[in-house]
Design a protein around this motif. Structure first.
Motif, PDB file in Angstrom:
ATOM      1  N   MET A   1      -1.597  -3.329   6.998  1.00 43.93           N
ATOM      2  CA  MET A   1      -3.038  -3.519   7.166  1.00 43.93           C
ATOM      3  C   MET A   1      -3.339  -4.999   7.253  1.00 43.93           C
ATOM      4  N   THR A   2      -3.762  -5.458   8.406  1.00 48.29           N
ATOM      5  CA  THR A   2      -3.929  -6.888   8.627  1.00 48.29           C
ATOM      6  C   THR A   2      -4.868  -7.528   7.635  1.00 48.29           C
ATOM      7  N   PHE A   3      -6.018  -6.856   7.387  1.00 50.73           N
ATOM      8  CA  PHE A   3      -6.995  -7.497   6.521  1.00 50.73           C
ATOM      9  C   PHE A   3      -6.486  -7.672   5.108  1.00 50.73           C
ATOM     10  N   VAL A   4      -5.632  -6.752   4.611  1.00 52.29           N
ATOM     11  CA  VAL A   4      -5.093  -6.903   3.270  1.00 52.29           C
ATOM     12  C   VAL A   4      -4.151  -8.094   3.200  1.00 52.29           C
ATOM     13  N   ARG A   5      -3.297  -8.282   4.231  1.00 46.67           N
ATOM     14  CA  ARG A   5      -2.360  -9.407   4.221  1.00 46.67           C
ATOM     15  C   ARG A   5      -3.112 -10.727   4.270  1.00 46.67           C
ATOM     16  N   VAL A   6      -4.141 -10.803   5.108  1.00 50.17           N
ATOM     17  CA  VAL A   6      -4.923 -12.029   5.180  1.00 50.17           C
ATOM     18  C   VAL A   6      -5.570 -12.321   3.840  1.00 50.17           C
ATOM     19  N   ALA A   7      -6.090 -11.300   3.186  1.00 54.27           N
ATOM     20  CA  ALA A   7      -6.741 -11.514   1.895  1.00 54.27           C
ATOM     21  C   ALA A   7      -5.757 -12.040   0.865  1.00 54.27           C
ATOM     22  N   LEU A   8      -4.544 -11.516   0.866  1.00 61.19           N
ATOM     23  CA  LEU A   8      -3.545 -12.010  -0.078  1.00 61.19           C
ATOM     24  C   LEU A   8      -3.226 -13.466   0.190  1.00 61.19           C
ATOM     25  N   ALA A 198     -22.931   3.362   2.991  1.00 60.53           N
ATOM     26  CA  ALA A 198     -21.934   4.340   2.554  1.00 60.53           C
ATOM     27  C   ALA A 198     -20.926   4.631   3.654  1.00 60.53           C
ATOM     28  N   ALA A 199     -21.411   4.804   4.875  1.00 60.66           N
ATOM     29  CA  ALA A 199     -20.516   5.156   5.980  1.00 60.66           C
ATOM     30  C   ALA A 199     -19.498   4.053   6.263  1.00 60.66           C
ATOM     31  N   GLU A 200     -19.897   2.796   6.059  1.00 58.71           N
ATOM     32  CA  GLU A 200     -18.998   1.682   6.339  1.00 58.71           C
ATOM     33  C   GLU A 200     -18.051   1.375   5.184  1.00 58.71           C
ATOM     34  N   VAL A 201     -18.547   1.505   3.963  1.00 57.47           N
ATOM     35  CA  VAL A 201     -17.768   1.056   2.804  1.00 57.47           C
ATOM     36  C   VAL A 201     -16.856   2.151   2.258  1.00 57.47           C
ATOM     37  N   VAL A 202     -17.297   3.391   2.254  1.00 61.52           N
ATOM     38  CA  VAL A 202     -16.490   4.476   1.676  1.00 61.52           C
ATOM     39  C   VAL A 202     -15.087   4.540   2.280  1.00 61.52           C
ATOM     40  N   PRO A 203     -14.914   4.467   3.615  1.00 65.98           N
ATOM     41  CA  PRO A 203     -13.551   4.496   4.159  1.00 65.98           C
ATOM     42  C   PRO A 203     -12.676   3.349   3.658  1.00 65.98           C
ATOM     43  N   LEU A 204     -13.263   2.159   3.465  1.00 69.12           N
ATOM     44  CA  LEU A 204     -12.487   1.045   2.945  1.00 69.12           C
ATOM     45  C   LEU A 204     -12.080   1.271   1.489  1.00 69.12           C
ATOM     46  N   VAL A 205     -12.991   1.855   0.707  1.00 71.71           N
ATOM     47  CA  VAL A 205     -12.653   2.175  -0.685  1.00 71.71           C
ATOM     48  C   VAL A 205     -11.477   3.147  -0.725  1.00 71.71           C
ATOM     49  N   LYS A 206     -11.521   4.171   0.091  1.00 73.53           N
ATOM     50  CA  LYS A 206     -10.429   5.155   0.121  1.00 73.53           C
ATOM     51  C   LYS A 206      -9.120   4.501   0.546  1.00 73.53           C
ATOM     52  N   GLN A 207      -9.201   3.598   1.517  1.00 76.10           N
ATOM     53  CA  GLN A 207      -7.994   2.909   1.976  1.00 76.10           C
ATOM     54  C   GLN A 207      -7.429   2.016   0.876  1.00 76.10           C
ATOM     55  N   ALA A 208      -8.302   1.286   0.201  1.00 75.39           N
ATOM     56  CA  ALA A 208      -7.849   0.409  -0.880  1.00 75.39           C
ATOM     57  C   ALA A 208      -7.288   1.201  -2.046  1.00 75.39           C
ATOM     58  N   ARG A 209      -7.868   2.352  -2.320  1.00 77.56           N
ATOM     59  CA  ARG A 209      -7.438   3.176  -3.448  1.00 77.56           C
ATOM     60  C   ARG A 209      -5.974   3.586  -3.312  1.00 77.56           C
ATOM     61  N   ALA A 210      -5.515   3.708  -2.078  1.00 78.35           N
ATOM     62  CA  ALA A 210      -4.157   4.206  -1.851  1.00 78.35           C
ATOM     63  C   ALA A 210      -3.080   3.238  -2.327  1.00 78.35           C
ATOM     64  N   ASP A 211      -3.367   1.921  -2.347  1.00 75.43           N
ATOM     65  CA  ASP A 211      -2.301   0.980  -2.700  1.00 75.43           C
ATOM     66  C   ASP A 211      -2.772  -0.152  -3.606  1.00 75.43           C
ATOM     67  N   HIS A 212      -3.840   0.083  -4.370  1.00 73.62           N
ATOM     68  CA  HIS A 212      -4.312  -0.908  -5.330  1.00 73.62           C
ATOM     69  C   HIS A 212      -4.460  -0.273  -6.706  1.00 73.62           C
ATOM     70  N   ASP A 213      -4.344  -1.106  -7.722  1.00 71.72           N
ATOM     71  CA  ASP A 213      -4.544  -0.619  -9.086  1.00 71.72           C
ATOM     72  C   ASP A 213      -6.024  -0.467  -9.414  1.00 71.72           C
ATOM     73  N   LEU A 214      -6.836  -1.399  -8.943  1.00 69.47           N
ATOM     74  CA  LEU A 214      -8.276  -1.356  -9.175  1.00 69.47           C
ATOM     75  C   LEU A 214      -8.997  -1.675  -7.872  1.00 69.47           C
ATOM     76  N   VAL A 215     -10.190  -1.087  -7.722  1.00 69.94           N
ATOM     77  CA  VAL A 215     -11.008  -1.315  -6.532  1.00 69.94           C
ATOM     78  C   VAL A 215     -12.442  -1.598  -6.981  1.00 69.94           C
ATOM     79  N   PHE A 216     -13.015  -2.721  -6.505  1.00 72.66           N
ATOM     80  CA  PHE A 216     -14.398  -3.079  -6.821  1.00 72.66           C
ATOM     81  C   PHE A 216     -15.192  -3.307  -5.540  1.00 72.66           C
ATOM     82  N   VAL A 217     -16.397  -2.795  -5.530  1.00 71.81           N
ATOM     83  CA  VAL A 217     -17.349  -3.081  -4.459  1.00 71.81           C
ATOM     84  C   VAL A 217     -18.382  -4.045  -5.037  1.00 71.81           C
TER      85      VAL A 217
END
Length: 358
Positions: A1-8, A198-217
């Protein structure tokens, strides 16, 4: 996921090109438990009705030192509601409510433990292109990671990952308001219409949930000076928790709003002001939200608000409260607004129920 690598890469403070050539870092075993603290709005000078009001602290005064112990955590996150520029163009700050600060003023943040700030808020474009372009670089030079920064390309809403003692912590930061129009020639602030939230953020939350310990909006949203969030905010925040977020942190109303425990998550609709130089009496009530998480049980074990108040001299700055009238005002307000959830007082702390116990 490009955006995750850039964020790191951003969190580590190195360029993308440099990161591509580095060997992978060995995995760090996650700590058994971590704590995060959050604050509301920080500004350090602005134009009010065409009059520039600076926050020029004396050389021997640090405006956040009094509350450093309450901020202390494994990670501390604030809403920096100001542009950061090397020279403030006071003569050009025409119009109401334009906020700006120099790097030497903002240096109080990392000195007192604030190493992460969201800059996705309605004041992000106050100095137009200069502010948008300068702010992230100045923050990086100070050792501060900016989430919700303006984007020149790619998706505006992104998952940004920060390592906290071996925990992968995801942040999704955005604003629903912007004081000045977006311009195509400069990086764009991650702003989203409330009806699309909700429509824009919920998919990102689900994606982050798959490979993160914690997720914050982390959202800049709501109605200024309102005691309670609007229904669309409640619906969106709960949808984020349903999708896997551990917490939703809000600001913009300039007042403390309720803390809500929803399922295994926590929602702070507005943390109010934290360091703000136009604070009226009710707007002076503030605090530091502390959240603790256990790794083995993957759950929230601490929800605490450290009450504080903004004092005006020598510059507007927060000080912790242990008792007295202002402490009681915050206690009574939070108990009332957060009902039916039961908030209790433990010494100088307001404590809300958590999802698990030690």
């Amino acid at each position: 996921m490009t955006f995750v690598r850039v964020a790191l890469v951003l969190a580590l403070g190195v360029s993308t090109a440099a990161a591509d050539s580095l060997p992978p870092k060995p995995a760090t075993a996650p700590a058994d438990r971590i704590e995060l603290t959050f604050t509301g709005d920080i500004m350090m000078g602005g134009t009010f009705k065409d009059h520039w009001c600076p926050q020029e602290a004396p050389a021997d005064f640090d405006p956040l030192s009094a509350i450093k112990n309450q901020l202390a955590a494994d990670l501390t996150v604030a809403n920096l509601e100001t542009t950061v520029v090397s020279k403030i163009p006071v003569d050009k700050l025409v119009g109401n409510l334009r906020f700006a600060a120099r790097p030497d003023q903002v240096a109080t943040l990392p000195r007192n433990g604030i190493k992460v700030v969201t800059i996705a808020n309605n004041h992000a474009a106050d100095l137009d292109a200069d502010g948008i372009r300068e702010t992230p670089g100045h923050l990086k030079d100070l050792g501060i990671t900016a989430i919700g920064a303006p984007r020149a390309d790619g998706p505006l809403l992104r998952i940004e990952t920060i390592d906290v003692k071996g925990w992968k912590v995801a942040f999704i930061a955005a604003t629903t308001r912007l004081n000045r129009p977006q311009k195509k020639t400069v990086p764009r602030v991650p702003m989203i219409d409330p009806k699309d939230l909700a429509a824009e953020v919920v998919p990102l939350v689900k994606q982050a949930r798959a490979d993160h310990d914690l997720v914050f909006v982390v959202l800049h949203w709501g109605v200024q000076y309102a005691d309670n969030p609007e229904k669309w905010q409640v619906d969106a925040a709960r949808a984020f928790i349903d999708a896997g977020a551990n917490g939703v942190i809000g600001h913009h109303p300039h007042l403390l709003q309720r803390i809500e425990r929803y399922k295994d998550g926590v929602i702070a609709y507005s943390l109010g002001n934290f360091m703000f130089n136009n604070a009226l009496p009710l707007q002076r009530n503030t605090g530091v939200l502390r959240l603790g998480f256990q790794h083995q049980k993957k759950c929230l074990d601490t929800v605490v608000l450290h009450p504080a108040a903004i004092y005006p001299s020598p510059v507007h700055h927060p000080k912790p409260l242990k008792d007295g009238q202002m402490f009681e005002e915050i206690r009574d307000r939070m108990v009332k607004l957060s009902a039916p959830m039961k908030i209790t007082v433990e010494g100088d702390r307001l404590v809300a129920p958590a999802a698990c116990t030690k």
